[in-house]
Scaffold this motif. Structure first.
Motif, PDB file in Angstrom:
ATOM      1  N   ALA A 147       0.831  -1.196   0.000  1.00 43.69           N
ATOM      2  CA  ALA A 147       0.000   0.000   0.000  1.00 43.69           C
ATOM      3  C   ALA A 147       0.869   1.251   0.000  1.00 43.69           C
ATOM      4  CB  ALA A 147      -0.915  -0.003   1.228  1.00 43.69           C
ATOM      5  N   GLY A 148       0.438   2.236  -0.800  1.00 44.94           N
ATOM      6  CA  GLY A 148       1.170   3.497  -0.856  1.00 44.94           C
ATOM      7  C   GLY A 148       2.316   3.515  -1.836  1.00 44.94           C
ATOM      8  N   THR A 149       2.601   2.375  -2.508  1.00 45.85           N
ATOM      9  CA  THR A 149       3.678   2.341  -3.486  1.00 45.85           C
ATOM     10  C   THR A 149       3.105   2.393  -4.885  1.00 45.85           C
ATOM     11  OG1 THR A 149       3.704  -0.070  -3.649  1.00 45.85           O
ATOM     12  CG2 THR A 149       5.076   0.923  -1.937  1.00 45.85           C
ATOM     13  N   VAL A 150       3.916   2.861  -5.830  1.00 42.88           N
ATOM     14  CA  VAL A 150       3.544   2.872  -7.233  1.00 42.88           C
ATOM     15  C   VAL A 150       4.239   1.699  -7.906  1.00 42.88           C
ATOM     16  CG1 VAL A 150       3.635   4.176  -9.386  1.00 42.88           C
ATOM     17  CG2 VAL A 150       3.266   5.379  -7.227  1.00 42.88           C
ATOM     18  N   ARG A 151       3.496   0.917  -8.647  1.00 43.52           N
ATOM     19  CA  ARG A 151       4.080  -0.210  -9.384  1.00 43.52           C
ATOM     20  C   ARG A 151       4.777   0.343 -10.615  1.00 43.52           C
ATOM     21  NH1 ARG A 151       6.434  -4.098 -11.123  1.00 43.52           N
ATOM     22  NH2 ARG A 151       5.561  -6.176 -11.503  1.00 43.52           N
ATOM     23  N   VAL A 152       6.075   0.074 -10.739  1.00 41.11           N
ATOM     24  CA  VAL A 152       6.863   0.549 -11.874  1.00 41.11           C
ATOM     25  C   VAL A 152       7.479  -0.655 -12.565  1.00 41.11           C
ATOM     26  CG1 VAL A 152       8.792   1.989 -12.641  1.00 41.11           C
ATOM     27  CG2 VAL A 152       7.394   2.726 -10.699  1.00 41.11           C
ATOM     28  N   GLN A 153       7.254  -0.769 -13.861  1.00 40.56           N
ATOM     29  CA  GLN A 153       7.889  -1.838 -14.616  1.00 40.56           C
ATOM     30  C   GLN A 153       8.774  -1.242 -15.707  1.00 40.56           C
ATOM     31  OE1 GLN A 153       6.016  -4.926 -17.432  1.00 40.56           O
ATOM     32  NE2 GLN A 153       6.423  -6.077 -15.560  1.00 40.56           N
ATOM     33  N   ALA A 155       4.845   9.106 -11.761  1.00 39.70           N
ATOM     34  CA  ALA A 155       4.624   8.349 -10.519  1.00 39.70           C
ATOM     35  C   ALA A 155       4.182   9.274  -9.396  1.00 39.70           C
ATOM     36  CB  ALA A 155       5.900   7.612 -10.131  1.00 39.70           C
ATOM     37  N   ASP A 156       3.247  10.165  -9.676  1.00 40.07           N
ATOM     38  CA  ASP A 156       2.813  11.143  -8.675  1.00 40.07           C
ATOM     39  C   ASP A 156       1.527  10.742  -7.976  1.00 40.07           C
ATOM     40  OD1 ASP A 156       0.973  11.451 -10.672  1.00 40.07           O
ATOM     41  OD2 ASP A 156       1.314  13.584 -11.002  1.00 40.07           O
ATOM     42  N   GLY A 157       1.078   9.506  -8.170  1.00 40.52           N
ATOM     43  CA  GLY A 157      -0.114   9.038  -7.485  1.00 40.52           C
ATOM     44  C   GLY A 157      -1.342   8.945  -8.363  1.00 40.52           C
ATOM     45  N   ARG A 158      -1.265   9.434  -9.612  1.00 46.51           N
ATOM     46  CA  ARG A 158      -2.426   9.355 -10.496  1.00 46.51           C
ATOM     47  C   ARG A 158      -2.604   7.968 -11.100  1.00 46.51           C
ATOM     48  NH1 ARG A 158      -1.122  13.595 -14.831  1.00 46.51           N
ATOM     49  NH2 ARG A 158       1.011  13.070 -14.182  1.00 46.51           N
ATOM     50  N   TYR A 159      -1.542   7.189 -11.110  1.00 44.16           N
ATOM     51  CA  TYR A 159      -1.575   5.905 -11.813  1.00 44.16           C
ATOM     52  C   TYR A 159      -1.263   4.751 -10.865  1.00 44.16           C
ATOM     53  CZ  TYR A 159      -1.108   9.217 -15.649  1.00 44.16           C
ATOM     54  OH  TYR A 159      -1.285  10.276 -16.495  1.00 44.16           O
ATOM     55  N   ASP A 160      -1.820   3.584 -11.194  1.00 44.95           N
ATOM     56  CA  ASP A 160      -1.496   2.370 -10.465  1.00 44.95           C
ATOM     57  C   ASP A 160      -0.202   1.755 -10.977  1.00 44.95           C
ATOM     58  OD1 ASP A 160      -4.000   2.549  -9.133  1.00 44.95           O
ATOM     59  OD2 ASP A 160      -4.974   1.618 -10.863  1.00 44.95           O
ATOM     60  N   LEU A 161       0.059   1.932 -12.265  1.00 42.49           N
ATOM     61  CA  LEU A 161       1.205   1.303 -12.916  1.00 42.49           C
ATOM     62  C   LEU A 161       1.868   2.299 -13.850  1.00 42.49           C
ATOM     63  CD1 LEU A 161       2.877  -1.257 -13.830  1.00 42.49           C
ATOM     64  CD2 LEU A 161       1.098  -1.590 -15.573  1.00 42.49           C
ATOM     65  N   VAL A 162       3.204   2.345 -13.785  1.00 43.03           N
ATOM     66  CA  VAL A 162       3.985   3.139 -14.727  1.00 43.03           C
ATOM     67  C   VAL A 162       4.915   2.181 -15.466  1.00 43.03           C
ATOM     68  CG1 VAL A 162       5.629   5.029 -15.046  1.00 43.03           C
ATOM     69  CG2 VAL A 162       3.897   5.183 -13.242  1.00 43.03           C
ATOM     70  N   VAL A 163       4.747   2.094 -16.782  1.00 39.05           N
ATOM     71  CA  VAL A 163       5.608   1.272 -17.630  1.00 39.05           C
ATOM     72  C   VAL A 163       6.631   2.202 -18.278  1.00 39.05           C
ATOM     73  CG1 VAL A 163       5.722  -0.338 -19.574  1.00 39.05           C
ATOM     74  CG2 VAL A 163       3.716  -0.330 -18.065  1.00 39.05           C
ATOM     75  N   VAL A 220      13.103   3.693  -8.350  1.00 40.95           N
ATOM     76  CA  VAL A 220      13.944   2.682  -8.995  1.00 40.95           C
ATOM     77  C   VAL A 220      14.130   1.477  -8.091  1.00 40.95           C
ATOM     78  CG1 VAL A 220      16.265   2.193  -9.863  1.00 40.95           C
ATOM     79  CG2 VAL A 220      15.144   4.355 -10.463  1.00 40.95           C
ATOM     80  N   GLU A 221      14.449   1.712  -6.829  1.00 37.17           N
ATOM     81  CA  GLU A 221      14.800   0.627  -5.913  1.00 37.17           C
ATOM     82  C   GLU A 221      13.654   0.221  -4.996  1.00 37.17           C
ATOM     83  OE1 GLU A 221      18.479   1.263  -3.813  1.00 37.17           O
ATOM     84  OE2 GLU A 221      19.211   2.628  -5.352  1.00 37.17           O
ATOM     85  N   GLY A 222      12.501   0.859  -5.122  1.00 39.12           N
ATOM     86  CA  GLY A 222      11.408   0.626  -4.190  1.00 39.12           C
ATOM     87  C   GLY A 222      10.755  -0.731  -4.359  1.00 39.12           C
TER      88      GLY A 222
END
Length: 401
Positions: free
Chosen positions: A18-24, A130-138, A210-212
């Motif tokens: 919770a509270g993290t942004v998924r980044v791929q 990655a400012d909270g508007r999105y669930d996933l950033v590719v 990057v490392e989250g």
């Protein structure tokens, strides 16, 4: 896909804590279809109801004629505009110093970006997305070696700033008038230290992305000779900077069983390369993507590839310490390095840091306070992990009596 700041609402999948942004991150071999896989990944996620952003430098991302993408927003990387804005900010912060030396600031219309501006522009685009508007950033990254260097930038730049402009600037403020008299020129203004602090704060935010715990990478390769070496070196480099690889895509796979001997031979070579990749990856998924016989032109073509939407992020990578004082009188510093080989690994302790080199990639990692009072007793690479044994230094270790 459409470009713009907004994104439609949707049902968020369980992608990470919770509270993290998924980044791929998507990288791999040059020309293997990284942008195509990144766009297909974003499309699959958008169609599952995830609010998805695609960060890309490509101007030709496949899109349908009507512009709809089922919940995906393209975040373009404009390196020219980004460079001009950053240069203007630096000049504004140093106007007093420039005047002192008789320097003339550059005007916006005469500025062109310098080599190296592109990676920083991409990282700032990631930060905006990655400012909270999105669930996933590719994130559509450059080829593998450049991608690892790009993801290493936040950590490296932060280290350089701390060494060159230390945050403990109170002493520098007090000494500035004295130093100015000694050298005969004004010392950097307070704004310079404030700017450095702002940069460090921004770098910390990007570094956490990057490392989250929500970040991971996928690799896209051509199924041919050299695929295993590229995957191994990229895995190890990404792991050094805390990014786990969750899957490898073998792109443009030809159908087997063709009556054409030429196509049948190419398909057999691809199958052999995939078997070698599978042996190297072990339990890591190898996903074969079909050759469409053409470059993907729209979202229907992207969907036909069958690229899955990302699931929960893999376990976060990074160093950890195992306490074996009671059993062996040692502390063991462990760093996951999947893909690393002994002949391309180097390890040096320098003060309170351990400098690890894996192939062309290097990182200085700070030691825990307990390890700083120890001496190195040995190291080894076993399986997917580097282990360094530390023995307490009697001169620095507290007496248990």
């Amino acid at each position: 896909m459409r470009a713009g700041p907004g994104a439609p609402s949707g049902q968020r999948d369980d992608l990470g804590p919770a509270g993290t942004v998924r980044v791929q991150f998507v990288t791999g071999a040059g020309g293997a279809g990284r942008t195509t896989v990144a766009a297909a990944t974003a499309l699959a996620a958008g169609r599952r109801g995830m609010r998805t952003a695609l960060v890309t430098q490509a101007a030709d991302v496949p899109h349908p004629a009507d512009g709809g993408t089922g919940g995906v927003t393209v975040v373009p990387v404009d390196r020219t505009t980004d460079f001009r804005q950053r240069l203007a900010a630096v000049q504004d912060g140093a106007l007093g110093l420039l005047d002192q030396f008789g320097a003339q600031p550059l005007e916006p219309d005469e500025v062109t970006e310098l080599p190296g501006a592109e990676p920083l522009a991409l990282l700032r685009a990631l930060r905006r997305a990655a400012d909270g508007r999105y669930d996933l950033v590719v994130v559509d990254l450059p080829p593998a070696a450049d991608a690892v260097r790009l993801l290493a930038l936040p950590d490296q730049l932060d280290r350089y700033l701390r060494r060159l402009l230390p945050p403990e600037r109170q002493a520098a403020r007090a000494l500035r008038p004295v130093l100015a008299q000694l050298v005969g020129v004004p010392m950097p203004a307070r704004r310079l230290y404030e700017t450095a602090e702002h940069w460090r704060a921004e770098l910390a935010l990007v570094r956490e992305l990057v490392e989250g715990p929500g970040s991971s990478a996928v690799l896209v390769v051509d199924p041919g000779p050299g695929g295993v070496d590229l995957v191994a070196e990229t895995q190890a480099g990404l792991a050094l900077f805390g990014v786990p690889v969750e899957a490898v895509f073998a792109a443009r796979m030809l159908p087997t069983g063709s009556p054409d001997p030429w196509l049948a031979g190419l398909a057999a070579e691809q199958q052999k390369a995939c078997a070698e990749l599978g042996d190297h990856l072990g339990t890591l998924p190898l996903i074969e993507l079909p050759h469409l016989g053409r470059a993907p032109a729209d979202t229907a073509d992207l969907a036909q590839l069958g690229v899955p939407a990302p699931g929960p992020a893999p376990r976060r990578l990074g160093p950890r310490v195992t306490d074996r004082l009671a059993e062996d009188g040692e502390l063991v510093w462990r760093l996951p390095l999947p893909g690393a080989s002994r002949d391309r690994l180097d390890l040096v302790r320098r003060g309170d840091e351990v400098i690890v080199t894996v192939g062309p990639h290097r990182r200085a990692l700070p030691l825990d306070s307990a390890l700083r009072r120890c001496t190195v007793a040995g190291a080894r690479l076993a399986g997917r992990e580097l282990s360094v044994r530390f023995a307490p230094d009697p001169a620095l270790w507290p007496d248990p009596r």
